[in-house]
Design a protein around this motif. Sequence first.
Motif, PDB file in Angstrom:
ATOM      1  N   GLU A 170       0.810  -1.215   0.000  1.00 57.83           N
ATOM      2  CA  GLU A 170       0.000   0.000   0.000  1.00 57.83           C
ATOM      3  C   GLU A 170       0.849   1.273   0.000  1.00 57.83           C
ATOM      4  O   GLU A 170       0.427   2.298  -0.541  1.00 57.83           O
ATOM      5  CB  GLU A 170      -0.941  -0.016   1.198  1.00 57.83           C
ATOM      6  CG  GLU A 170      -2.034  -1.084   1.067  1.00 57.83           C
ATOM      7  CD  GLU A 170      -2.795  -1.329   2.357  1.00 57.83           C
ATOM      8  OE1 GLU A 170      -2.465  -0.681   3.383  1.00 57.83           O
ATOM      9  OE2 GLU A 170      -3.721  -2.174   2.357  1.00 57.83           O
ATOM     10  N   PRO A 203       2.164   2.485  -5.127  1.00 55.42           N
ATOM     11  CA  PRO A 203       2.366   3.903  -5.419  1.00 55.42           C
ATOM     12  C   PRO A 203       3.628   4.191  -6.237  1.00 55.42           C
ATOM     13  O   PRO A 203       3.599   5.038  -7.135  1.00 55.42           O
ATOM     14  CB  PRO A 203       2.454   4.535  -4.021  1.00 55.42           C
ATOM     15  CG  PRO A 203       1.647   3.628  -3.158  1.00 55.42           C
ATOM     16  CD  PRO A 203       1.909   2.254  -3.685  1.00 55.42           C
ATOM     17  N   ASN A 211      -4.914   7.464 -13.651  1.00 56.79           N
ATOM     18  CA  ASN A 211      -5.980   7.095 -12.718  1.00 56.79           C
ATOM     19  C   ASN A 211      -5.375   6.243 -11.598  1.00 56.79           C
ATOM     20  O   ASN A 211      -5.440   5.016 -11.609  1.00 56.79           O
ATOM     21  CB  ASN A 211      -7.083   6.317 -13.437  1.00 56.79           C
ATOM     22  CG  ASN A 211      -8.314   6.112 -12.571  1.00 56.79           C
ATOM     23  OD1 ASN A 211      -8.235   6.194 -11.346  1.00 56.79           O
ATOM     24  ND2 ASN A 211      -9.440   5.848 -13.199  1.00 56.79           N
ATOM     25  N   ARG A 212      -4.769   6.917 -10.631  1.00 54.62           N
ATOM     26  CA  ARG A 212      -4.036   6.222  -9.569  1.00 54.62           C
ATOM     27  C   ARG A 212      -4.963   5.368  -8.709  1.00 54.62           C
ATOM     28  O   ARG A 212      -4.598   4.272  -8.294  1.00 54.62           O
ATOM     29  CB  ARG A 212      -3.289   7.224  -8.674  1.00 54.62           C
ATOM     30  CG  ARG A 212      -2.094   7.865  -9.319  1.00 54.62           C
ATOM     31  CD  ARG A 212      -1.436   8.855  -8.372  1.00 54.62           C
ATOM     32  NE  ARG A 212      -0.815   8.203  -7.231  1.00 54.62           N
ATOM     33  CZ  ARG A 212       0.460   7.789  -7.214  1.00 54.62           C
ATOM     34  NH1 ARG A 212       1.234   7.950  -8.267  1.00 54.62           N
ATOM     35  NH2 ARG A 212       0.962   7.225  -6.124  1.00 54.62           N
ATOM     36  N   GLU A 213      -6.139   5.867  -8.422  1.00 50.52           N
ATOM     37  CA  GLU A 213      -7.058   5.149  -7.542  1.00 50.52           C
ATOM     38  C   GLU A 213      -7.389   3.768  -8.107  1.00 50.52           C
ATOM     39  O   GLU A 213      -7.341   2.761  -7.399  1.00 50.52           O
ATOM     40  CB  GLU A 213      -8.329   5.967  -7.327  1.00 50.52           C
ATOM     41  CG  GLU A 213      -9.292   5.332  -6.321  1.00 50.52           C
ATOM     42  CD  GLU A 213     -10.517   6.191  -6.061  1.00 50.52           C
ATOM     43  OE1 GLU A 213     -11.455   5.690  -5.407  1.00 50.52           O
ATOM     44  OE2 GLU A 213     -10.543   7.357  -6.517  1.00 50.52           O
ATOM     45  N   THR A 214      -7.707   3.711  -9.388  1.00 53.05           N
ATOM     46  CA  THR A 214      -8.026   2.434 -10.028  1.00 53.05           C
ATOM     47  C   THR A 214      -6.803   1.532 -10.070  1.00 53.05           C
ATOM     48  O   THR A 214      -6.885   0.331  -9.779  1.00 53.05           O
ATOM     49  CB  THR A 214      -8.550   2.667 -11.458  1.00 53.05           C
ATOM     50  OG1 THR A 214      -9.774   3.392 -11.382  1.00 53.05           O
ATOM     51  CG2 THR A 214      -8.794   1.350 -12.170  1.00 53.05           C
ATOM     52  N   LEU A 243      -4.134   1.520  -8.112  1.00 51.54           N
ATOM     53  CA  LEU A 243      -3.760   1.031  -6.779  1.00 51.54           C
ATOM     54  C   LEU A 243      -4.757  -0.003  -6.272  1.00 51.54           C
ATOM     55  O   LEU A 243      -4.369  -0.964  -5.590  1.00 51.54           O
ATOM     56  CB  LEU A 243      -3.641   2.204  -5.803  1.00 51.54           C
ATOM     57  CG  LEU A 243      -2.513   3.189  -6.114  1.00 51.54           C
ATOM     58  CD1 LEU A 243      -2.512   4.339  -5.120  1.00 51.54           C
ATOM     59  CD2 LEU A 243      -1.154   2.499  -6.129  1.00 51.54           C
ATOM     60  N   ALA A 244      -6.035   0.166  -6.615  1.00 54.05           N
ATOM     61  CA  ALA A 244      -7.024  -0.842  -6.232  1.00 54.05           C
ATOM     62  C   ALA A 244      -6.727  -2.161  -6.937  1.00 54.05           C
ATOM     63  O   ALA A 244      -6.808  -3.241  -6.332  1.00 54.05           O
ATOM     64  CB  ALA A 244      -8.430  -0.361  -6.586  1.00 54.05           C
ATOM     65  N   ASP A 245      -6.357  -2.089  -8.215  1.00 57.69           N
ATOM     66  CA  ASP A 245      -5.991  -3.297  -8.958  1.00 57.69           C
ATOM     67  C   ASP A 245      -4.729  -3.922  -8.376  1.00 57.69           C
ATOM     68  O   ASP A 245      -4.621  -5.149  -8.258  1.00 57.69           O
ATOM     69  CB  ASP A 245      -5.785  -2.976 -10.438  1.00 57.69           C
ATOM     70  CG  ASP A 245      -7.088  -2.669 -11.160  1.00 57.69           C
ATOM     71  OD1 ASP A 245      -8.157  -3.068 -10.650  1.00 57.69           O
ATOM     72  OD2 ASP A 245      -7.042  -2.020 -12.226  1.00 57.69           O
ATOM     73  N   ASN A 250      -3.579  -3.786  -5.301  1.00 59.02           N
ATOM     74  CA  ASN A 250      -3.857  -4.431  -4.013  1.00 59.02           C
ATOM     75  C   ASN A 250      -4.679  -5.698  -4.185  1.00 59.02           C
ATOM     76  O   ASN A 250      -4.453  -6.688  -3.474  1.00 59.02           O
ATOM     77  CB  ASN A 250      -4.561  -3.453  -3.074  1.00 59.02           C
ATOM     78  CG  ASN A 250      -3.649  -2.327  -2.622  1.00 59.02           C
ATOM     79  OD1 ASN A 250      -2.428  -2.457  -2.649  1.00 59.02           O
ATOM     80  ND2 ASN A 250      -4.229  -1.215  -2.226  1.00 59.02           N
TER      81      ASN A 250
END
Length: 282
Positions: free
Chosen positions: A33, A38, A48-51, A53-55, A57
């Motif tokens: 994380e 990151p 699209n960092r949020e997507t 990083l979700a992928d 994790n």
Amino acid sequence: MSTHPTQFTKQKQFLVCVDSDGCGMDTMNVKHERFFGPLAADEYGIKNRETFLADWNRINLFSSTRGINRFKALVLTLIEAQEKGEDIGDITALTDWANNAPSLSNASLEAEVAKASSEDLEKALVWSKKVNEGIETELAGEDKPFPGVLEGLTKIHSLTDVAIVSSANSEALNSEWNRHNLMPQVDVVYGQEVGSKADAIADLLTKGYAADEILMVGDAPGDEQAATVNGVFYYPILFGKEEFSWERLSNEAIEKFLNKEYAGAYQEKVLGEFHALLAQFD
């Protein structure tokens, strides 16, 4: 006190192999994380960092690919990012290397870069080195073993030989395990420099243990696979239930293992729990 694999000799009849991140040490989530994901997003200019990083994790922590080698994880996540419209450049050389190289480590990647330099290989090496640097300089003091690990290992080590079998580098393993006084309960360390976890177990089999005298303790499908291909037993540390898993290992499973009662119904029971947990996220 642990020794190098080349100097290690069998002391007891039985051997317990223990993975580190997410199994012995409560470090897996924070490493992914804060560093792996990151820093990959930074290095590859992810919009699209949020997507992303979700992928990252999901692939590394909450699915059947949990615990996968960092370079294989990088390829999987970058391919998903490409499919979602991210411009990350050509990753053909990295993909080929990650899928076919016999050893996936910084050292082997450095050798590949020296042999066949390409931007995607160089970028992956920069990323991996930044991850190691971040973990070594920023995480010290935040890492800790799961509850029950020291007590469990102390009991187990009084009965069996103990090996760390991990895809982390040996320098980091020695630093973390010594910092928490776990290393006195370890006889030998097999880090990423030795090869895969399957390679490590295969080498340990040459030390004189019978296959039914080795138990691999891990938290990921790759740990189970490494045990299976070598014909040894596997005990899962269930993520989210680590304290329970360690307590059961030291108070129940180890006795089954030493009495040669682990095969069959008992192993099927603990593996069933493990597979059911993973299936919730796939």
